[in-house]
Design a protein around this motif. Structure first.
Motif, short mmCIF file in Angstrom:
data_model
loop_
_atom_site.label_atom_id
_atom_site.label_comp_id
_atom_site.label_asym_id
_atom_site.label_seq_id
_atom_site.Cartn_x
_atom_site.Cartn_y
_atom_site.Cartn_z
N UNK A 3 -27.35 59.65 9.56
CA UNK A 3 -28.18 58.93 10.53
C UNK A 3 -28.09 57.42 10.31
N UNK A 4 -28.09 57.00 9.04
CA UNK A 4 -27.94 55.58 8.76
C UNK A 4 -26.58 55.06 9.24
N UNK A 5 -25.55 55.85 9.01
CA UNK A 5 -24.21 55.44 9.46
C UNK A 5 -24.16 55.35 10.97
N UNK A 6 -24.79 56.29 11.67
CA UNK A 6 -24.79 56.26 13.13
C UNK A 6 -25.59 55.07 13.65
N UNK A 7 -26.72 54.77 12.99
CA UNK A 7 -27.50 53.60 13.42
C UNK A 7 -26.69 52.32 13.25
N UNK A 8 -25.99 52.22 12.11
CA UNK A 8 -25.15 51.04 11.89
C UNK A 8 -24.04 50.97 12.92
N UNK A 9 -23.47 52.13 13.23
CA UNK A 9 -22.40 52.13 14.24
C UNK A 9 -22.92 51.69 15.60
N UNK A 10 -24.11 52.22 16.00
CA UNK A 10 -24.68 51.87 17.31
C UNK A 10 -24.99 50.38 17.39
N UNK A 11 -25.55 49.86 16.28
CA UNK A 11 -25.87 48.43 16.27
C UNK A 11 -24.59 47.61 16.37
N UNK A 12 -23.59 47.99 15.63
CA UNK A 12 -22.33 47.24 15.65
C UNK A 12 -21.65 47.36 17.00
N UNK A 18 -18.70 58.78 13.35
CA UNK A 18 -18.56 59.75 12.26
C UNK A 18 -18.78 61.17 12.76
N UNK A 19 -17.84 62.06 12.41
CA UNK A 19 -18.01 63.49 12.73
C UNK A 19 -19.00 64.09 11.73
N UNK A 20 -20.04 64.71 12.21
CA UNK A 20 -21.10 65.20 11.34
C UNK A 20 -20.65 66.43 10.55
N UNK A 21 -21.00 66.43 9.27
CA UNK A 21 -20.73 67.59 8.40
C UNK A 21 -21.91 68.55 8.36
N UNK A 22 -23.01 68.21 9.02
CA UNK A 22 -24.23 69.01 8.90
C UNK A 22 -24.08 70.45 9.37
N UNK A 23 -23.43 70.73 10.51
CA UNK A 23 -23.32 72.14 10.92
C UNK A 23 -22.65 73.01 9.86
N UNK A 24 -21.54 72.52 9.29
CA UNK A 24 -20.83 73.31 8.27
C UNK A 24 -21.69 73.46 7.01
N UNK A 25 -22.37 72.40 6.63
CA UNK A 25 -23.22 72.47 5.44
C UNK A 25 -24.36 73.46 5.63
N UNK A 26 -24.95 73.45 6.80
CA UNK A 26 -26.06 74.39 7.05
C UNK A 26 -25.57 75.82 7.07
N UNK A 27 -24.35 76.04 7.57
CA UNK A 27 -23.78 77.40 7.53
C UNK A 27 -23.59 77.84 6.08
#
Length: 401
Positions: free
Chosen positions: A258-267, A279-288
């Protein structure tokens, strides 16, 4: 012909040698290695060498009886008279120095016989020659006996320790519902023990030392298996805690992304080129992975749970690194713009010091660079080129003064 003194001296020495040989042969018979070799079901190298050594051992006792028999005859001759005469000295000389020991009789091969010659050949040696032959045989037999016992003892100690480890590991495996976990290493341990006790000499180096390569592999495999089983036992006892820590790791990744996405959006709102990477999120794979770990634990599939948790830990660490790198890349673009703005202000201050504050060319170039740097979204490559043109023109004008 020997003198009386020479005869007495030789008889004394031969009697002492006879006592020493008796003790050595008895010690060889009673050696633990001999008892082990006689009681074991031998195979391979050890069977071949012990078969030959046993034959030599039997020959040793036969030769010893021959030696003792000749010595007894010489003692009897010497005891006939206090001062032996020539007949006794002649007989004693023959017994003590002549080829009077009959070791064996063998048939002469037909092609080697003479028409009128004997059909057999008898091996005759002197007492000193007999002792030399016996000494050589004794060393050969003793080497097989001592080497076998030394290797047996060395392997027994290590194999017993390995068996203790295997028993503890098997008990742990059974408690985890993994009775077959140690099947391969247990079979290898059993094979190694069988080899060590049936063919110990095959496990010796060229310097007659135990070669522990095979048992070392078994020990290493057992240690690795035991370590894994202990780890699985800890997982079983603390599954809830490990799942909680894995859940926290996933949350940490979510925050970092989320921090990386916020920085990306601001930039992205401020920098038009180059565009920050999404950034491609790793969360779906991690949650699986987390869900699979929890399900494996519910089924008491401890290896499966451990595998999923380990995979999740590695993936979470990599995801945190990617998120941090993506955030840094995004903020680096803003830092680059700030750096270019600072340089533009510095060049303008330098132009004023050189008396070019009202210079039309520099004013135009400054306005162009400033417009690019203070316009959102900013085109950083174009702003960099505009700044470089301003700096070069300022440098050229400075040289012309």
């Amino acid at each position: 012909m020997m003198t009386q003194d020479e005869v007495d001296l030789v008889l004394t020495r031969l009697s002492a040698d006879c006592d020493a040989m008796t003790a050595a042969l008895v010690d060889l018979e009673d050696h633990p290695g001999r008892r082990l070799l006689d009681g074991a079901q031998l195979s391979g190298v050890t069977l071949a060498r012990w078969t030959a050594a046993k034959a030599q051992s039997a020959r040793l006792w036969e030769d010893f009886e021959r030696y003792r028999s000749i010595l007894d005859r010489a003692r009897q001759v010497r005891a006939r008279r206090g001062r032996p005469g020539n007949p006794e000295l002649t007989e004693l000389t023959e017994l003590l120095t002549g080829r009077v020991v009959e070791r064996s009789t063998a048939a002469i091969p037909l092609p080697q016989r003479a028409l009128t010659g004997p059909a057999t050949r008898t091996e005759r040696v002197t007492l000193p020659e007999l002792v030399e032959l016996m000494t050589s045989s004794y060393h050969e037999v003793a080497e097989v006996v001592a080497d076998s016992e030394a290797i047996w003892s060395a392997f027994a100690r290590r194999l017993d320790r390995a068996e203790d480890t295997a028993r503890a590991a098997r008990a742990l495996a059974d408690s985890l519902g993994l009775p077959d976990r140690l099947a391969a290493v247990s079979a290898e341990l059993a094979d190694t023990r069988l080899l060590a006790f049936s063919d110990p000499l095959s496990l010796a180096t060229n310097t007659h030392q135990p070669d522990f390569c095979r048992v070392t592999r078994v020990e290493d495999d057992l240690a690795a298996a035991h370590t894994e089983l202990r780890s699985l036992a800890r997982l079983r006892e603390d599954l809830a805690g490990q799942l909680a820590r894995a859940t926290a790791a996933v949350r940490k990744v979510a925050t970092a992304e989320a921090d990386a996405e916020a920085a990306r959006a601001e930039t992205e709102a401020r920098i038009g080129a180059p565009r920050p990477i999404r950034l491609a999120s790793a969360l779906p794979a991690l949650r699986r992975q987390l869900d699979l770990a929890a399900r494996s634990g519910d089924r008491h599939d401890w290896p499966g749970a451990a595998e999923h948790l380990a995979g999740l830990a590695g993936a979470a660490g990599a995801a945190l690194d990617r998120a941090a790198s993506a955030k840094d890349s995004a903020t680096a673009l803003l830092d680059r713009r700030a750096e270019l703005r600072g340089r533009l202000d510095a060049y303008r201050a330098k132009a004023a010091r050189l008396g070019f504050a009202e210079d039309a060319d520099l004013s135009s170039l400054h306005a162009e660079a400033r417009a690019l740097l203070w316009t959102a979204p900013c085109d950083l490559p174009a702003a960099t080129r505009a700044l470089n043109r301003y700096q070069k023109t300022l440098a050229d004008k400075g040289l012309q003064r």
